[in-house]
Design a protein around this motif. Structure first.
Motif, PDB file in Angstrom:
ATOM      1  N   HIS A 170      -0.266 -13.899   4.711  1.00  0.00           N
ATOM      2  CA  HIS A 170      -0.736 -14.491   5.978  1.00  0.00           C
ATOM      3  C   HIS A 170      -2.240 -14.392   6.178  1.00  0.00           C
ATOM      4  O   HIS A 170      -2.770 -14.908   7.163  1.00  0.00           O
ATOM      5  CB  HIS A 170       0.012 -13.883   7.169  1.00  0.00           C
TER       6      HIS A 170
ATOM      7  N   GLN B  60      -7.953  -8.560   2.367  1.00  0.00           N
ATOM      8  CA  GLN B  60      -8.938  -9.445   3.001  1.00  0.00           C
ATOM      9  C   GLN B  60      -9.699 -10.307   1.997  1.00  0.00           C
ATOM     10  O   GLN B  60     -10.497 -11.150   2.405  1.00  0.00           O
ATOM     11  CB  GLN B  60      -9.932  -8.619   3.844  1.00  0.00           C
TER      12      GLN B  60
ATOM     13  N   ASN C 158       0.842  -1.210   0.000  1.00  0.00           N
ATOM     14  CA  ASN C 158       0.000   0.000   0.000  1.00  0.00           C
ATOM     15  C   ASN C 158       0.871   1.253   0.000  1.00  0.00           C
ATOM     16  O   ASN C 158       0.583   2.226  -0.714  1.00  0.00           O
ATOM     17  CB  ASN C 158      -0.920   0.014   1.225  1.00  0.00           C
TER      18      ASN C 158
HETATM   19  N1  PMP Z   1      -5.006  -3.898   4.491  1.00  0.00           N
HETATM   20  C1  PMP Z   1      -5.966  -4.583   5.120  1.00  0.00           C
HETATM   21  C2  PMP Z   1      -7.384  -4.474   4.627  1.00  0.00           C
HETATM   22  C3  PMP Z   1      -5.652  -5.399   6.207  1.00  0.00           C
HETATM   23  O1  PMP Z   1      -6.613  -6.078   6.826  1.00  0.00           O
HETATM   24  C4  PMP Z   1      -4.303  -5.484   6.628  1.00  0.00           C
HETATM   25  C5  PMP Z   1      -3.912  -6.336   7.817  1.00  0.00           C
HETATM   26  N2  PMP Z   1      -4.748  -6.199   8.922  1.00  0.00           N
HETATM   27  C6  PMP Z   1      -3.337  -4.750   5.920  1.00  0.00           C
HETATM   28  C7  PMP Z   1      -3.730  -3.970   4.854  1.00  0.00           C
HETATM   29  C8  PMP Z   1      -1.887  -4.805   6.301  1.00  0.00           C
HETATM   30  O2  PMP Z   1      -1.365  -6.088   6.140  1.00  0.00           O
HETATM   31  P1  PMP Z   1       0.032  -6.470   6.796  1.00  0.00           P
HETATM   32  O3  PMP Z   1      -0.135  -6.218   8.266  1.00  0.00           O
HETATM   33  O4  PMP Z   1       0.193  -7.920   6.480  1.00  0.00           O
HETATM   34  O5  PMP Z   1       1.063  -5.610   6.202  1.00  0.00           O
END
Ligand code: PMP
Length: 383
Positions: A202, A180, A75
Motif C-alpha cells: 500500500h 518507504q 519485520n
Molecule cells: N516500516 C515503515 C518504514 C513504515 O513506514 C511502515 C508503515 N508506516 C511500516 C514499516 C509498517 O507497514 P504496515 O503498516 O503496512 O505493516
C-alpha cells in the motif's frame, strides 16, 4: 475536497491494480493450495505470476519472495524468526537505529526481554545514521543488523548500501525495512546487498494488507528464519495461512507498474518538490527543513514552519490538505516525534513540524491551489 498529501502513510490504489483484484475476487476464488481441481490450480498460477513480478521489481529470485500481511509482519518475522538460531548459536547481539518504525523497535524490545542485547544507533542532525558507527558496533556474537532504507517521517535515505557492503562477507544477517523505498528507489534496491528485506504494497499504489519478506539465499540456503505462527505449510511455513490471492494479484500488478513507471514517477516527484518549495519560499513564512535535503527522497518533505503549531495548522486547513506531523502509526499520541527528537531538534520546533508526501496521483494545479491556501492560513497562525 482536500488534496491528499500523506502518501507515506498510505497511497491511493492504482485503478489497474484494483481492476485486476476485482477480477480475481470474481473469477478466481480458488484456494491456491487446493491441488484437487482447476480452481486451485488457477489461483496457484496467479500467485506464482505475482511472485515473479515482485521478484523482478526487486531483482531477486521468485523463491526468495514470501508473502505476508504487510511490512509490520515482515519485520516481525525477520527479527523474531532468528530468536531460535541466535540462542542456539550464542549470537545474541543486534544493531539497529533509534529511528526505525515501531514494528522494528517494539520487536527489538521483545528480543531484549528474551535475553538479546540491542544497540540503537542515533541519527546525526542530517537525519542519517553513520554507517561507520553501525559497522564499528559489530562483534563476534552479532546476529543481526536491521536498518530502514528510507525513514517514514523525514524521507531521509539511510546508508544501507554501505552497511550491506560492509557486512557482505561476514556471518551477520542484514535486514532492510524498505517499506518507504519499494517501488520508488527501484534501481537502488536492486543493487543492495542484504539477507532480508520488508515491504508493504500500500505504499506504492497497491492494496493494504499485503506485503513481502524477501529472504536472500546464500549458497542455495535461506537465512535460518523460522515463522512466528503455527499453521499450514504455506510460504514454506515462514507465513502459514490461506494465501489472499486477490491481494497477491494486487501486489504483483503494483510491482509491475512500479517497475515500468518508477523513473518517470520519480522525475515528476522531483518537480512536485520544487513546486512545494517555491510556494513555501514565496509565502514569506520562516521555515527550516528537518533533515538534510541531499539525502531526502523526492516524494517527501518534513519541515518546521516557525511559530506555527502543527496541530493547529492541521485542524485549520483540513479542507485544503491532508497532511500529518509524524507517522500514522503513532499519530494517536500527541507526544513529539521520536525521530525528530533523536535528530536533536528542539521540542518547540518539533511541535511546529509537518510532513508532506506525494505520489503519482498528485495533481499539480490542485496542489498549487490547496498548498497556497494552507500557507495563507499558516501565516495567520504564527505565534
Ligand atoms: N516500516 C515503515 C518504514 C513504515 O513506514 C511502515 C508503515 N508506516 C511500516 C514499516 C509498517 O507497514 P504496515 O503498516 O503496512 O505493516
Amino acid at each position: 475536497m482536500a488534496i491528499y498529501l500523506d502518501y507515506n502513510a498510505t497511497t491511493p490504489i492504482n485503478s489497474d491494480v484494483l481492476e485486476c483484484m476485482i477480477d480475481v475476487y470474481k473469477n478466481n476464488y480458488g484456494n491456491a493450495n487446493s491441488r484437487t481441481h482447476d480452481f486451485g490450480a488457477n489461483a496457484n498460477k496467479i500467485v506464482a505470476n505475482s511472485r515473479k513480478k515482485v521478484a523482478d521489481l526487486l531483482n531477486v529470485k521468485s523463491d526468495e519472495v514470501f508473502f505476508t500481511s504487510g511490512a509490520t509482519e515482515s519485520n516481525n518475522i525477520a527479527i523474531q524468526g532468528l530468536i531460535k538460531y541466535g540462542k542456539a548459536n550464542n549470537k545474541k547481539h543486534i544493531i539497529t537505529s533509534s529511528i526505525e518504525h515501531h514494528s522494528v523497535l517494539h520487536t527489538m524490545k521483545h528480543l531484549e526481554e528474551e535475553g538479546f542485547s540491542v544497540d540503537y544507533v542515533n541519527p546525526q542532525s542530517s537525519g542519517r545514521i553513520d554507517y561507520k558507527e553501525v559497522l564499528s558496533l559489530v562483534r563476534e556474537d552479532t546476529l543481526l543488523v536491521s536498518i530502514m532504507h528510507v525513514n517514514n517521517e523525514t524521507g531521509i535515505i539511510q546508508p544501507v548500501k554501505e552497511i550491506g557492503e560492509g557486512l557482505k562477507d561476514s556471518n551477520v544477517f542484514f535486514h532492510i525495512d524498505a517499506t518507504q523505498s519499494a517501488g520508488k528507489l527501484v534501481k537502488e534496491i536492486q543493487e543492495l546487498s542484504y539477507d532480508m528485506l520488508s515491504l508493504s504494497a500500500h505504499k506504492f499504489s497497491g492494496p493494504q494488507g499485503i506485503g513481502v519478506l524477501v529472504l536472500r539465499k546464500k549458497r542455495y540456503t535461506l537465512p535460518p528464519v523460522k515463522g512466528i505462527m503455527f499453521g499450514g505449510e504455506q510460504e514454506h511455513k515462514i507465513r502459514p495461512g490461506t494465501l489472499p490471492v486477490a491481494l497477491i494479484a494486487g501486489i504483483g500488478k503494483a510491482a509491475e507498474i512500479a517497475l515500468e513507471n518508477f523513473s518517470e514517477e520519480m522525475n515528476s516527484a522531483i518537480e512536485i518538490k520544487k513546486i512545494v518549495m517555491n510556494l513555501i519560499n514565496e509565502s514569506g513564512l520562516k521555515y527550516r527543513i528537518n533533515g538534510c535535503e541531499d539525502y531526502c527522497i523526492p516524494t517527501t518533505i518534513n519541515l518546521c514552519l516557525e511559530g506555527v503549531s502543527s496541530e493547529a495548522l492541521m485542524v485549520a486547513t483540513k479542507q485544503y490538505c491532508g497532511i500529518s506531523n509524524g507517522s500514522a502509526c503513532t499519530s494517536q499520541s500527541y507526544a513529539p516525534s521520536f525521530v525528530l527528537k533523536a535528530m536533536g531538534i528542539p521540542e518547540d520546533l518539533i511541535n511546529n513540524s509537518i510532513r508532506l508526501s506525494w505520489g503519482p496521483n498528485t495533481d499539480i494545479s490542485e496542489l498549487k491551489e490547496m498548498l497556497f491556501n494552507l500557507l495563507e492560513i499558516a501565516k495567520g497562525l504564527v505565534f
